[in-house]
Design a protein around this motif. Sequence first.
Motif, PDB file in Angstrom:
ATOM      1  N   LEU A 132       0.852  -1.186   0.000  1.00 17.88           N
ATOM      2  CA  LEU A 132       0.000   0.000   0.000  1.00 17.88           C
ATOM      3  C   LEU A 132       0.890   1.240   0.000  1.00 17.88           C
ATOM      4  N   GLU A 133       0.389   2.325  -0.616  1.00 14.70           N
ATOM      5  CA  GLU A 133       1.219   3.524  -0.759  1.00 14.70           C
ATOM      6  C   GLU A 133       0.821   4.671   0.147  1.00 14.70           C
ATOM      7  N   ASN A 134      -0.466   4.857   0.351  1.00 13.09           N
ATOM      8  CA  ASN A 134      -0.943   6.001   1.122  1.00 13.09           C
ATOM      9  C   ASN A 134      -2.384   5.738   1.573  1.00 13.09           C
ATOM     10  N   TRP A 135      -2.995   6.727   2.193  1.00 12.73           N
ATOM     11  CA  TRP A 135      -4.336   6.527   2.745  1.00 12.73           C
ATOM     12  C   TRP A 135      -5.366   6.184   1.671  1.00 12.73           C
ATOM     13  N   THR A 136      -5.395   6.926   0.602  1.00  5.96           N
ATOM     14  CA  THR A 136      -6.368   6.659  -0.461  1.00  5.96           C
ATOM     15  C   THR A 136      -6.161   5.261  -1.036  1.00  5.96           C
ATOM     16  N   ASP A 137      -4.918   4.897  -1.263  1.00  4.37           N
ATOM     17  CA  ASP A 137      -4.593   3.578  -1.788  1.00  4.37           C
ATOM     18  C   ASP A 137      -5.097   2.485  -0.846  1.00  4.37           C
ATOM     19  N   ALA A 138      -4.873   2.667   0.452  1.00  7.49           N
ATOM     20  CA  ALA A 138      -5.307   1.681   1.442  1.00  7.49           C
ATOM     21  C   ALA A 138      -6.825   1.569   1.494  1.00  7.49           C
ATOM     22  N   VAL A 139      -7.517   2.690   1.408  1.00  8.05           N
ATOM     23  CA  VAL A 139      -8.979   2.678   1.458  1.00  8.05           C
ATOM     24  C   VAL A 139      -9.559   1.979   0.234  1.00  8.05           C
ATOM     25  N   VAL A 140      -9.035   2.302  -0.941  1.00  9.55           N
ATOM     26  CA  VAL A 140      -9.537   1.665  -2.164  1.00  9.55           C
ATOM     27  C   VAL A 140      -9.283   0.166  -2.132  1.00  9.55           C
ATOM     28  N   MET A 141      -8.091  -0.245  -1.727  1.00 10.81           N
ATOM     29  CA  MET A 141      -7.804  -1.673  -1.641  1.00 10.81           C
ATOM     30  C   MET A 141      -8.742  -2.340  -0.642  1.00 10.81           C
ATOM     31  N   ASN A 142      -8.975  -1.701   0.499  1.00 12.77           N
ATOM     32  CA  ASN A 142      -9.855  -2.264   1.520  1.00 12.77           C
ATOM     33  C   ASN A 142     -11.280  -2.418   0.997  1.00 12.77           C
ATOM     34  N   VAL A 143     -11.732  -1.461   0.207  1.00 12.92           N
ATOM     35  CA  VAL A 143     -13.082  -1.525  -0.361  1.00 12.92           C
ATOM     36  C   VAL A 143     -13.202  -2.677  -1.353  1.00 12.92           C
ATOM     37  N   LEU A 144     -12.295  -2.739  -2.315  1.00 14.26           N
ATOM     38  CA  LEU A 144     -12.381  -3.765  -3.358  1.00 14.26           C
ATOM     39  C   LEU A 144     -12.140  -5.161  -2.787  1.00 14.26           C
ATOM     40  N   MET A 145     -11.138  -5.303  -1.917  1.00  7.23           N
ATOM     41  CA  MET A 145     -10.878  -6.610  -1.334  1.00  7.23           C
ATOM     42  C   MET A 145     -11.928  -6.948  -0.296  1.00  7.23           C
ATOM     43  N   GLY A 146     -12.483  -5.936   0.364  1.00 11.69           N
ATOM     44  CA  GLY A 146     -13.569  -6.186   1.307  1.00 11.69           C
ATOM     45  C   GLY A 146     -14.778  -6.780   0.620  1.00 11.69           C
ATOM     46  N   LEU A 147     -15.131  -6.248  -0.548  1.00 17.11           N
ATOM     47  CA  LEU A 147     -16.226  -6.811  -1.333  1.00 17.11           C
ATOM     48  C   LEU A 147     -15.931  -8.255  -1.719  1.00 17.11           C
ATOM     49  N   ALA A 148     -14.686  -8.516  -2.127  1.00 20.86           N
ATOM     50  CA  ALA A 148     -14.298  -9.875  -2.525  1.00 20.86           C
ATOM     51  C   ALA A 148     -14.344 -10.822  -1.332  1.00 20.86           C
ATOM     52  N   THR A 149     -13.869 -10.366  -0.185  1.00 21.29           N
ATOM     53  CA  THR A 149     -13.861 -11.204   1.015  1.00 21.29           C
ATOM     54  C   THR A 149     -15.274 -11.612   1.410  1.00 21.29           C
ATOM     55  N   VAL A 150     -16.198 -10.668   1.353  1.00 19.33           N
ATOM     56  CA  VAL A 150     -17.588 -10.970   1.703  1.00 19.33           C
ATOM     57  C   VAL A 150     -18.160 -12.019   0.754  1.00 19.33           C
ATOM     58  N   VAL A 151     -17.910 -11.863  -0.537  1.00 19.21           N
ATOM     59  CA  VAL A 151     -18.400 -12.839  -1.520  1.00 19.21           C
ATOM     60  C   VAL A 151     -17.809 -14.220  -1.227  1.00 19.21           C
ATOM     61  N   GLN A 152     -16.522 -14.267  -0.944  1.00 12.77           N
ATOM     62  CA  GLN A 152     -15.858 -15.546  -0.699  1.00 12.77           C
ATOM     63  C   GLN A 152     -16.336 -16.197   0.596  1.00 12.77           C
ATOM     64  N   LEU A 153     -16.553 -15.381   1.634  1.00 16.86           N
ATOM     65  CA  LEU A 153     -16.998 -15.941   2.908  1.00 16.86           C
ATOM     66  C   LEU A 153     -18.466 -16.365   2.858  1.00 16.86           C
ATOM     67  N   GLU A 154     -19.246 -15.706   2.044  1.00 17.48           N
ATOM     68  CA  GLU A 154     -20.641 -16.129   1.897  1.00 17.48           C
ATOM     69  C   GLU A 154     -20.719 -17.560   1.378  1.00 17.48           C
ATOM     70  N   GLU A 155     -19.742 -17.947   0.581  1.00 14.47           N
ATOM     71  CA  GLU A 155     -19.700 -19.332   0.127  1.00 14.47           C
ATOM     72  C   GLU A 155     -19.155 -20.259   1.215  1.00 14.47           C
ATOM     73  N   LEU A 156     -18.069 -19.845   1.869  1.00 13.22           N
ATOM     74  CA  LEU A 156     -17.426 -20.717   2.851  1.00 13.22           C
ATOM     75  C   LEU A 156     -18.293 -20.988   4.077  1.00 13.22           C
ATOM     76  N   ARG A 157     -19.294 -20.158   4.327  1.00 17.54           N
ATOM     77  CA  ARG A 157     -20.164 -20.420   5.481  1.00 17.54           C
ATOM     78  C   ARG A 157     -21.002 -21.684   5.275  1.00 17.54           C
ATOM     79  N   GLU A 158     -21.011 -22.220   4.036  1.00 18.73           N
ATOM     80  CA  GLU A 158     -21.707 -23.479   3.747  1.00 18.73           C
ATOM     81  C   GLU A 158     -20.736 -24.655   3.675  1.00 18.73           C
ATOM     82  N   CYS A 159     -19.497 -24.425   4.092  1.00 20.83           N
ATOM     83  CA  CYS A 159     -18.456 -25.462   4.049  1.00 20.83           C
ATOM     84  C   CYS A 159     -18.894 -26.708   4.814  1.00 20.83           C
TER      85      CYS A 159
END
Length: 256
Positions: A132-159
């Motif tokens: 990560l480079e700076n605050w904006t970079d960290a926030v954008v990464m957190n948003v995009l990866m946060g969306l991905a994490t939620v999608v991935q965990l929604e599946e894993l809760r049926e593991c």
Amino acid sequence: MTSEPFDQTMPIEDYLARGGKLTSPDNPPPRYRGELLRLMSSFVDSELAGSAGFADSINWAPGIKERIAASRIVLEKADHAERVLDLMSDFGTDKALYNKAHNWSARASRDADIDPARQGGDMRLSVFHYPLENWTDAVVMNVLMGLATVVQLEELRECSYAPFADVVRAVLPREQRHMELGFEGLDRIVANKAGREEAKACVAYWYPRVAETFGSAQSERFTRLARMGLRHTTNEELRAAWQNRARTHLSRLQLA
């Protein structure tokens, strides 16, 4: 998915394929055990690397509210990792040694071309090898990866391994909140033209790297995991779900 009662005369592979659940580290056959541990390791390593990498953003935060949000994300991701590592210790994993296995804050160069496949024994998702480079970079990464994490965990809760599914269901609301905190920060960033342009550049950088975390479209491993009840939705279906959610949010913020 409703679990079918275990018939002792039924091959365990058939039981799992029909939606059966395993509840103890004593039950899984060797192949299932190996794939389950690999799945849990990827979660633990990604949470540890995500927590360590996001720690610097605490001091980049432009205000107290943002500093508290970043601190919460760093703390809770480490806690999520420990919860799953506790499950792995039931299979004989040494927690103390595991925590020291890798430098979780280590990152490659910003322009590195990192293979989405796992790097040696480090099972973190490839996106967590980039700095990560700076605050904006960290926030954008957190948003995009946060969306991905939620999608991935929604599946894993049926593991099919019930203790892991239980932990995933417990941490999912917190990961959703991490994503929401990211959007709150991003809303403030894009409130002016300069902030929006900076955020657009960060989206262009992180979007393809987050997309890679869903894996290849044709995956023999997915087929294997699906037979074991460890996965249920294909990589491409998960990626499409993430892309749709990301597109909706980024359009609202005039970032897409």
